[in-house]
Motif scaffolding. Structure first.
Motif, PDB file in Angstrom:
ATOM      1  N   THR A 132       9.284  11.310   2.979  1.00 30.61           N
ATOM      2  CA  THR A 132      10.051  12.411   2.389  1.00 30.61           C
ATOM      3  C   THR A 132      11.058  11.888   1.377  1.00 30.61           C
ATOM      4  O   THR A 132      11.189  12.429   0.263  1.00 30.61           O
ATOM      5  CB  THR A 132      10.779  13.212   3.486  1.00 30.61           C
ATOM      6  OG1 THR A 132       9.810  13.775   4.378  1.00 30.61           O
ATOM      7  CG2 THR A 132      11.605  14.343   2.875  1.00 30.61           C
ATOM      8  N   GLU A 133      11.773  10.822   1.727  1.00 29.03           N
ATOM      9  CA  GLU A 133      12.780  10.276   0.818  1.00 29.03           C
ATOM     10  C   GLU A 133      12.135   9.707  -0.448  1.00 29.03           C
ATOM     11  O   GLU A 133      12.658   9.899  -1.559  1.00 29.03           O
ATOM     12  CB  GLU A 133      13.584   9.200   1.533  1.00 29.03           C
ATOM     13  CG  GLU A 133      14.503   9.766   2.626  1.00 29.03           C
ATOM     14  CD  GLU A 133      15.264   8.685   3.369  1.00 29.03           C
ATOM     15  OE1 GLU A 133      14.975   7.474   3.132  1.00 29.03           O
ATOM     16  OE2 GLU A 133      16.141   9.034   4.184  1.00 29.03           O
ATOM     17  N   LYS A 134      11.014   9.029  -0.305  1.00 27.24           N
ATOM     18  CA  LYS A 134      10.337   8.474  -1.473  1.00 27.24           C
ATOM     19  C   LYS A 134       9.831   9.575  -2.395  1.00 27.24           C
ATOM     20  O   LYS A 134       9.938   9.467  -3.631  1.00 27.24           O
ATOM     21  CB  LYS A 134       9.161   7.599  -1.030  1.00 27.24           C
ATOM     22  CG  LYS A 134       9.565   6.298  -0.370  1.00 27.24           C
ATOM     23  CD  LYS A 134      10.162   5.309  -1.357  1.00 27.24           C
ATOM     24  CE  LYS A 134       9.137   4.770  -2.310  1.00 27.24           C
ATOM     25  NZ  LYS A 134       9.693   3.709  -3.200  1.00 27.24           N
ATOM     26  N   PHE A 136       0.826  -1.207   0.000  1.00 25.34           N
ATOM     27  CA  PHE A 136       0.000   0.000   0.000  1.00 25.34           C
ATOM     28  C   PHE A 136       0.859   1.256   0.000  1.00 25.34           C
ATOM     29  O   PHE A 136       0.626   2.183  -0.787  1.00 25.34           O
ATOM     30  CB  PHE A 136      -0.928   0.003   1.218  1.00 25.34           C
ATOM     31  CG  PHE A 136      -1.825   1.208   1.281  1.00 25.34           C
ATOM     32  CD1 PHE A 136      -3.035   1.211   0.611  1.00 25.34           C
ATOM     33  CD2 PHE A 136      -1.446   2.348   1.976  1.00 25.34           C
ATOM     34  CE1 PHE A 136      -3.864   2.325   0.642  1.00 25.34           C
ATOM     35  CE2 PHE A 136      -2.269   3.465   2.019  1.00 25.34           C
ATOM     36  CZ  PHE A 136      -3.479   3.452   1.345  1.00 25.34           C
ATOM     37  N   MET A 137       1.859   1.321   0.864  1.00 21.84           N
ATOM     38  CA  MET A 137       2.675   2.531   0.978  1.00 21.84           C
ATOM     39  C   MET A 137       3.508   2.775  -0.289  1.00 21.84           C
ATOM     40  O   MET A 137       3.709   3.917  -0.697  1.00 21.84           O
ATOM     41  CB  MET A 137       3.577   2.456   2.200  1.00 21.84           C
ATOM     42  CG  MET A 137       2.828   2.434   3.532  1.00 21.84           C
ATOM     43  SD  MET A 137       1.658   3.803   3.746  1.00 21.84           S
ATOM     44  CE  MET A 137       2.780   5.229   3.708  1.00 21.84           C
ATOM     45  N   GLU A 138       3.974   1.717  -0.923  1.00 26.26           N
ATOM     46  CA  GLU A 138       4.757   1.882  -2.157  1.00 26.26           C
ATOM     47  C   GLU A 138       3.921   2.488  -3.275  1.00 26.26           C
ATOM     48  O   GLU A 138       4.458   3.139  -4.170  1.00 26.26           O
ATOM     49  CB  GLU A 138       5.323   0.530  -2.609  1.00 26.26           C
ATOM     50  CG  GLU A 138       6.439  -0.015  -1.746  1.00 26.26           C
ATOM     51  CD  GLU A 138       7.758   0.730  -1.922  1.00 26.26           C
ATOM     52  OE1 GLU A 138       7.843   1.583  -2.825  1.00 26.26           O
ATOM     53  OE2 GLU A 138       8.685   0.461  -1.152  1.00 26.26           O
ATOM     54  N   HIS A 139       2.607   2.318  -3.216  1.00 21.33           N
ATOM     55  CA  HIS A 139       1.726   2.843  -4.261  1.00 21.33           C
ATOM     56  C   HIS A 139       1.054   4.165  -3.883  1.00 21.33           C
ATOM     57  O   HIS A 139       0.446   4.809  -4.736  1.00 21.33           O
ATOM     58  CB  HIS A 139       0.638   1.816  -4.609  1.00 21.33           C
ATOM     59  CG  HIS A 139       1.145   0.636  -5.382  1.00 21.33           C
ATOM     60  ND1 HIS A 139       1.616  -0.500  -4.777  1.00 21.33           N
ATOM     61  CD2 HIS A 139       1.262   0.429  -6.719  1.00 21.33           C
ATOM     62  CE1 HIS A 139       2.000  -1.364  -5.705  1.00 21.33           C
ATOM     63  NE2 HIS A 139       1.794  -0.832  -6.886  1.00 21.33           N
ATOM     64  N   HIS A 140       1.177   4.581  -2.604  1.00 20.36           N
ATOM     65  CA  HIS A 140       0.424   5.754  -2.156  1.00 20.36           C
ATOM     66  C   HIS A 140       1.261   6.763  -1.376  1.00 20.36           C
ATOM     67  O   HIS A 140       0.708   7.648  -0.730  1.00 20.36           O
ATOM     68  CB  HIS A 140      -0.758   5.307  -1.286  1.00 20.36           C
ATOM     69  CG  HIS A 140      -1.754   4.447  -2.003  1.00 20.36           C
ATOM     70  ND1 HIS A 140      -1.661   3.076  -2.052  1.00 20.36           N
ATOM     71  CD2 HIS A 140      -2.856   4.769  -2.722  1.00 20.36           C
ATOM     72  CE1 HIS A 140      -2.658   2.580  -2.767  1.00 20.36           C
ATOM     73  NE2 HIS A 140      -3.401   3.585  -3.182  1.00 20.36           N
TER      74      HIS A 140
END
Length: 265
Positions: free
Chosen positions: A218-220, A176-180
């Motif tokens: 922030t880094e992403k 989920f976090m990788e896509h949002h």
């Protein structure tokens, strides 16, 4: 923000923005149908950017993250008619129209373009906004029912979405976090969408990514902006909003701190 919303009924409003642009990362608690009267709208979701203008109709599913950027155009403010499809309204509707609810993939927002059925349904509401009194509930119910019927006619598979009244369950946090990650939401919302309390979300996040949510986000976002600028030749002023930053100067500062040079370089 220079935002105005004029309701003639709790489920029906005209929304307007008069600024140069207005950006928001939204998570709707109810399904929405939006018909654009004037202005221009940029929708960013799943790494894709889509542009819409006057006459277009969009459907936004509930509990679906999306970035919306509204602009005035041709000297006209951004204005749209918005219809809320509440759970109560849909439950009443589907009590009369039995549907077997089946799991469906995450649908994302959906465009119906300038389809005459939806366009005429939403456009017919505009004169009602001149009323001094609220629109009677009986009339509002007729218009919402008309819109639901049109949606089902144009996209029969939408039944499985409109008739699903469940809440988000616990899902894979990393996926989920990788896509949002580019959406600016409170941590409580990220937790809710992954089926977790705030405390459980933070605990599982640290276990999954070995860092805090804010640092990782922030880094992403900076990595995404760097990619769009360097590989896609996009301007910093174009990408900072899409990457999840709210302020251009703060974006420039964070970018230089992370990569050692300014995004304009």
């Amino acid at each position: 923000m220079a935002h105005e919303a004029h309701y003639i009924h709790p489920d029906l409003k005209i929304s307007g923005f008069t600024e140069h642009f207005h950006k928001s990362d939204v998570l709707f608690e109810e399904h929405l149908i939006v018909w654009f009267i004037s202005g221009e709208t940029k929708i960013v979701q799943g790494g894709q950017t889509h542009l819409f203008g006057a006459g277009d109709t969009l459907f936004f599913p509930r509990h679906e993250l999306v970035t919306v950027i509204n602009y005035p155009k041709d000297g006209l403010p951004h204005r749209s008619v918005v219809m809320h499809l509440t759970a109560k309204r849909l439950e009443d509707y589907y009590a009369k129209n039995k549907v077997e609810v089946k799991p469906v993939p995450k649908p994302g927002f959906r465009t119906f373009g300038k389809h005459p059925l939806l366009q005429s349904c939403l456009a017919s509401l505009v004169p009602y906004f001149d009323l001094r009194d609220p629109l009677p509930e009986a009339l509002a119910a007729i218009k919402v029912t008309e819109a639901i019927t049109i949606l089902r006619t144009l996209a029969p598979e939408i039944d499985h979405l409109l008739a699903d009244f469940g809440e988000p369950g616990k899902i894979n946090l990393a996926d989920f976090m990788e896509h949002h990650y580019m959406y600016n939401l409170p941590m409580t919302k990220f937790g809710y969408l992954t089926g977790r309390s705030l405390t459980t979300f933070k605990r599982d996040f640290k276990k999954t990514f070995q860092t805090t949510p804010q640092k990782w986000l922030t880094e992403k976002r900076l990595d995404l902006a760097h990619y769009l600028i360097r590989e896609k030749n996009r301007r910093p002023s174009e990408v900072y909003l899409e990457a999840g930053f709210e302020n251009l100067s703060h974006f420039g500062y964070a970018f230089k701190k992370q990569f050692g040079y300014a995004p304009t370089e």
